[in-house]
Motif scaffolding. Structure first.
Motif, PDB file in Angstrom:
ATOM      1  N   ARG A 117       0.838  -1.211   0.000  1.00  0.00           N
ATOM      2  CA  ARG A 117       0.000   0.000   0.000  1.00  0.00           C
ATOM      3  C   ARG A 117       0.870   1.258   0.000  1.00  0.00           C
ATOM      4  O   ARG A 117       0.540   2.240  -0.658  1.00  0.00           O
ATOM      5  CB  ARG A 117      -0.945  -0.010   1.196  1.00  0.00           C
ATOM      6  CG  ARG A 117      -1.965  -1.126   1.133  1.00  0.00           C
ATOM      7  CD  ARG A 117      -3.132  -0.896   2.060  1.00  0.00           C
ATOM      8  NE  ARG A 117      -4.068  -2.023   2.010  1.00  0.00           N
ATOM      9  CZ  ARG A 117      -5.362  -1.944   2.303  1.00  0.00           C
ATOM     10  NH1 ARG A 117      -5.880  -0.783   2.673  1.00  0.00           N
ATOM     11  NH2 ARG A 117      -6.141  -3.015   2.231  1.00  0.00           N
ATOM     12  N   HIS A 118       1.955   1.216   0.741  1.00  0.00           N
ATOM     13  CA  HIS A 118       2.858   2.363   0.747  1.00  0.00           C
ATOM     14  C   HIS A 118       3.456   2.598  -0.644  1.00  0.00           C
ATOM     15  O   HIS A 118       3.546   3.744  -1.107  1.00  0.00           O
ATOM     16  CB  HIS A 118       3.978   2.135   1.771  1.00  0.00           C
ATOM     17  CG  HIS A 118       5.012   3.206   1.781  1.00  0.00           C
ATOM     18  ND1 HIS A 118       4.781   4.472   2.287  1.00  0.00           N
ATOM     19  CD2 HIS A 118       6.302   3.217   1.330  1.00  0.00           C
ATOM     20  CE1 HIS A 118       5.868   5.210   2.159  1.00  0.00           C
ATOM     21  NE2 HIS A 118       6.811   4.464   1.577  1.00  0.00           N
ATOM     22  N   ALA A 119       3.830   1.528  -1.313  1.00  0.00           N
ATOM     23  CA  ALA A 119       4.388   1.646  -2.662  1.00  0.00           C
ATOM     24  C   ALA A 119       3.363   2.206  -3.644  1.00  0.00           C
ATOM     25  O   ALA A 119       3.727   2.873  -4.627  1.00  0.00           O
ATOM     26  CB  ALA A 119       4.882   0.276  -3.136  1.00  0.00           C
ATOM     27  N   ALA A 120       2.088   1.959  -3.364  1.00  0.00           N
ATOM     28  CA  ALA A 120       1.020   2.455  -4.234  1.00  0.00           C
ATOM     29  C   ALA A 120       0.586   3.868  -3.857  1.00  0.00           C
ATOM     30  O   ALA A 120      -0.393   4.397  -4.413  1.00  0.00           O
ATOM     31  CB  ALA A 120      -0.179   1.521  -4.175  1.00  0.00           C
ATOM     32  N   GLY A 121       1.295   4.495  -2.924  1.00  0.00           N
ATOM     33  CA  GLY A 121       0.965   5.866  -2.531  1.00  0.00           C
ATOM     34  C   GLY A 121      -0.126   5.960  -1.479  1.00  0.00           C
ATOM     35  O   GLY A 121      -0.666   7.037  -1.237  1.00  0.00           O
ATOM     36  N   ARG A 122      -0.443   4.833  -0.834  1.00  0.00           N
ATOM     37  CA  ARG A 122      -1.457   4.836   0.204  1.00  0.00           C
ATOM     38  C   ARG A 122      -0.812   5.022   1.579  1.00  0.00           C
ATOM     39  O   ARG A 122       0.360   4.706   1.788  1.00  0.00           O
ATOM     40  CB  ARG A 122      -2.243   3.511   0.205  1.00  0.00           C
ATOM     41  CG  ARG A 122      -2.793   3.060  -1.127  1.00  0.00           C
ATOM     42  CD  ARG A 122      -3.850   4.003  -1.655  1.00  0.00           C
ATOM     43  NE  ARG A 122      -4.977   4.102  -0.742  1.00  0.00           N
ATOM     44  CZ  ARG A 122      -5.984   4.967  -0.940  1.00  0.00           C
ATOM     45  NH1 ARG A 122      -5.957   5.807  -1.981  1.00  0.00           N
ATOM     46  NH2 ARG A 122      -6.992   5.019  -0.091  1.00  0.00           N
ATOM     47  N   GLN A 123      -1.592   5.557   2.498  1.00  0.00           N
ATOM     48  CA  GLN A 123      -1.165   5.683   3.895  1.00  0.00           C
ATOM     49  C   GLN A 123      -2.212   4.998   4.757  1.00  0.00           C
ATOM     50  O   GLN A 123      -3.412   5.085   4.482  1.00  0.00           O
ATOM     51  CB  GLN A 123      -1.047   7.161   4.289  1.00  0.00           C
ATOM     52  CG  GLN A 123      -0.488   7.387   5.690  1.00  0.00           C
ATOM     53  CD  GLN A 123      -0.355   8.868   6.023  1.00  0.00           C
ATOM     54  OE1 GLN A 123      -0.579   9.731   5.160  1.00  0.00           O
ATOM     55  NE2 GLN A 123       0.006   9.170   7.253  1.00  0.00           N
ATOM     56  N   VAL A 124      -1.781   4.299   5.782  1.00  0.00           N
ATOM     57  CA  VAL A 124      -2.703   3.537   6.625  1.00  0.00           C
ATOM     58  C   VAL A 124      -2.639   4.072   8.055  1.00  0.00           C
ATOM     59  O   VAL A 124      -1.558   4.207   8.632  1.00  0.00           O
ATOM     60  CB  VAL A 124      -2.364   2.031   6.615  1.00  0.00           C
ATOM     61  CG1 VAL A 124      -3.374   1.259   7.468  1.00  0.00           C
ATOM     62  CG2 VAL A 124      -2.356   1.492   5.187  1.00  0.00           C
ATOM     63  N   LEU A 148       6.877  -1.611  12.143  1.00  0.00           N
ATOM     64  CA  LEU A 148       6.664  -1.885  10.729  1.00  0.00           C
ATOM     65  C   LEU A 148       6.917  -0.585   9.970  1.00  0.00           C
ATOM     66  O   LEU A 148       6.116   0.340  10.008  1.00  0.00           O
ATOM     67  CB  LEU A 148       5.226  -2.385  10.489  1.00  0.00           C
ATOM     68  CG  LEU A 148       4.804  -3.630  11.285  1.00  0.00           C
ATOM     69  CD1 LEU A 148       3.351  -3.961  11.006  1.00  0.00           C
ATOM     70  CD2 LEU A 148       5.714  -4.808  10.972  1.00  0.00           C
ATOM     71  N   GLU A 149       8.044  -0.532   9.277  1.00  0.00           N
ATOM     72  CA  GLU A 149       8.430   0.719   8.635  1.00  0.00           C
ATOM     73  C   GLU A 149       9.396   0.464   7.488  1.00  0.00           C
ATOM     74  O   GLU A 149      10.018  -0.593   7.385  1.00  0.00           O
ATOM     75  CB  GLU A 149       9.079   1.652   9.669  1.00  0.00           C
ATOM     76  CG  GLU A 149      10.297   1.037  10.346  1.00  0.00           C
ATOM     77  CD  GLU A 149      10.808   1.861  11.505  1.00  0.00           C
ATOM     78  OE1 GLU A 149      10.263   2.951  11.739  1.00  0.00           O
ATOM     79  OE2 GLU A 149      11.759   1.410  12.165  1.00  0.00           O
ATOM     80  N   THR A 150       9.507   1.479   6.642  1.00  0.00           N
ATOM     81  CA  THR A 150      10.542   1.474   5.605  1.00  0.00           C
ATOM     82  C   THR A 150      11.730   2.248   6.177  1.00  0.00           C
ATOM     83  O   THR A 150      11.739   2.616   7.353  1.00  0.00           O
ATOM     84  CB  THR A 150      10.026   2.141   4.324  1.00  0.00           C
ATOM     85  OG1 THR A 150       9.800   3.539   4.583  1.00  0.00           O
ATOM     86  CG2 THR A 150       8.735   1.498   3.843  1.00  0.00           C
ATOM     87  N   ALA A 151      12.700   2.520   5.341  1.00  0.00           N
ATOM     88  CA  ALA A 151      13.867   3.268   5.817  1.00  0.00           C
ATOM     89  C   ALA A 151      13.500   4.692   6.224  1.00  0.00           C
ATOM     90  O   ALA A 151      14.184   5.301   7.055  1.00  0.00           O
ATOM     91  CB  ALA A 151      14.938   3.300   4.732  1.00  0.00           C
ATOM     92  N   ARG A 152      12.379   5.223   5.668  1.00  0.00           N
ATOM     93  CA  ARG A 152      12.046   6.625   5.919  1.00  0.00           C
ATOM     94  C   ARG A 152      10.638   6.856   6.454  1.00  0.00           C
ATOM     95  O   ARG A 152      10.337   7.950   6.925  1.00  0.00           O
ATOM     96  CB  ARG A 152      12.205   7.428   4.620  1.00  0.00           C
ATOM     97  CG  ARG A 152      13.625   7.394   4.052  1.00  0.00           C
ATOM     98  CD  ARG A 152      13.716   8.201   2.772  1.00  0.00           C
ATOM     99  NE  ARG A 152      13.357   9.595   2.957  1.00  0.00           N
ATOM    100  CZ  ARG A 152      13.274  10.481   1.966  1.00  0.00           C
ATOM    101  NH1 ARG A 152      13.502  10.097   0.721  1.00  0.00           N
ATOM    102  NH2 ARG A 152      12.966  11.730   2.214  1.00  0.00           N
ATOM    103  N   HIS A 153       9.768   5.865   6.378  1.00  0.00           N
ATOM    104  CA  HIS A 153       8.372   6.090   6.749  1.00  0.00           C
ATOM    105  C   HIS A 153       7.819   4.960   7.600  1.00  0.00           C
ATOM    106  O   HIS A 153       8.170   3.797   7.416  1.00  0.00           O
ATOM    107  CB  HIS A 153       7.496   6.237   5.487  1.00  0.00           C
ATOM    108  CG  HIS A 153       7.886   7.373   4.603  1.00  0.00           C
ATOM    109  ND1 HIS A 153       7.543   8.669   4.868  1.00  0.00           N
ATOM    110  CD2 HIS A 153       8.598   7.391   3.436  1.00  0.00           C
ATOM    111  CE1 HIS A 153       8.021   9.462   3.912  1.00  0.00           C
ATOM    112  NE2 HIS A 153       8.664   8.699   3.038  1.00  0.00           N
ATOM    113  N   LYS A 154       6.932   5.347   8.517  1.00  0.00           N
ATOM    114  CA  LYS A 154       6.161   4.362   9.256  1.00  0.00           C
ATOM    115  C   LYS A 154       5.085   3.810   8.322  1.00  0.00           C
ATOM    116  O   LYS A 154       4.449   4.550   7.570  1.00  0.00           O
ATOM    117  CB  LYS A 154       5.481   5.008  10.474  1.00  0.00           C
ATOM    118  CG  LYS A 154       6.432   5.545  11.533  1.00  0.00           C
ATOM    119  CD  LYS A 154       7.112   4.415  12.292  1.00  0.00           C
ATOM    120  CE  LYS A 154       7.987   4.970  13.425  1.00  0.00           C
ATOM    121  NZ  LYS A 154       8.717   3.882  14.113  1.00  0.00           N
TER     122      LYS A 154
END
Length: 322
Positions: A117-124, A148-154
């Motif tokens: 979802r993050h890759a698709a531009g979604r935020q949860v 649960l996070e990427t290098a820069r975003h939750k």
């Protein structure tokens, strides 16, 4: 029942959190803006506390309504969940089938979905109500979800809504890690007496009344005092007072109508019911003092009456013999 009588389209003081009746006064509008900003930033955990009936649920509904279209909202409404049940509940909210999977497998599938979802531009964002009723272990399981996070975003933003007991839980040493993850803390205050009238008028106008002027100044003050500014109590009292005014065929709500409404509200009667031990002791002392004073002033006449009856007077209440 009283809609036509007072020129209303609908009930103005329903306790159901209808966003159409959101009152932005008393910092509530500012708090909503702060929540929207915090979620947009996607940092850590946000906490909103307030007394029972202060308007937390309405604020929660408004947050969901005002969030941008790219934000997916999840709900965790069962505070009795055990810590191992949290990943499954959130996975179900995301529409994932994790039946038959171990906890670590469910968590991995949840993480994969959030990354997609993050890759698709979604935020949860996860909204949790009645957080003060959650077991401490479950709150800790919620904290672990922020890992649960990427290098820069939750990947998951969390907003906790709860009563002040939640703050007491977070103050415990064992909850230090969760407390330190909270980046924004908001408290929903009670309405001050001066704003109760504006709140009543706003709700009446939202329900279709021409100018919102249905409560006299005296009735408004009584509602403010009896409710202590708690939104839910204000609504309950105002609704019952409108019914009383309607039954009285009155054009506006008077002080006496609010007094009648109070008789139907347990939170008013319980507040004014049995006094505490200190007040009972003070009342007893006052009663005894009044008896002594009465005897003091009446003693000469009483002694004379006893003498006339051939009876011997006994000692004066103040210790003086007669």
């Amino acid at each position: 029942m009283y809609f036509t009588h007072f020129g209303l389209r609908q009930a103005p003081f329903s306790i159901t959190p209808d966003p159409a009746f959101f009152y932005g006064g008393n910092t509530r509008g500012d708090m909503l803006a702060a929540l929207l900003y915090a979620v947009a930033q996607g940092e850590g955990i946000v906490k909103v506390t307030g007394e029972v009936g202060s308007g937390k649920t309405m604020l929660c509904r408004m947050l969901e309504r005002r969030l941008p279209a790219h934000v997916d909202v999840l709900w965790l409404v069962n505070p009795s969940l055990g810590p191992s049940e949290v990943p499954y509940a959130i996975a179900a909210e995301l529409g994932l089938d994790v039946s038959g999977r171990r906890g670590d497998q469910a968590l991995r599938q949840l993480n994969d979905e959030l990354i997609a979802r993050h890759a698709a531009g979604r935020q949860v964002v996860l909204l949790i109500e009645e957080a003060q009723a959650m077991p401490l272990e479950t709150l800790e399981a919620v904290r672990l979800l922020t890992n649960l996070e990427t290098a820069r975003h939750k990947l998951l933003q969390i907003v906790l809504f709860g009563q002040p007991e939640l703050d007491a839980h977070l103050a415990l040493p064992r909850m230090r890690q969760l407390a330190e993850r909270i980046t924004h803390s908001l408290f929903v205050p009670a309405l001050p007496t001066a704003q109760v009238g504006a709140f009543l008028a706003f709700r009446l106008r939202a329900a279709g009344h021409r100018d919102g002027a249905l409560f006299t100044a005296a009735s408004t003050r009584r509602i403010a005092r009896a409710s202590r500014g708690i939104i839910r109590r204000v609504n309950i009292l105002a609704d019952k007072a409108l019914l009383a005014a309607y039954a009285d065929d009155a054009a506006v709500v008077q002080h006496r109508h609010v007094r009648l409404a109070e008789r139907e509200c347990s939170f008013v009667s319980s507040h004014r019911a049995a006094p505490g031990p200190a007040r009972r002791l003070a009342a007893a002392a006052l009663g005894a003092a009044l008896v002594v004073l009465s005897l003091w002033w009446a003693w000469p006449a009483l002694a004379s009456l006893l003498g006339g009856l051939g009876l011997r007077a006994f000692a004066h209440p103040a210790g003086l013999s007669l």
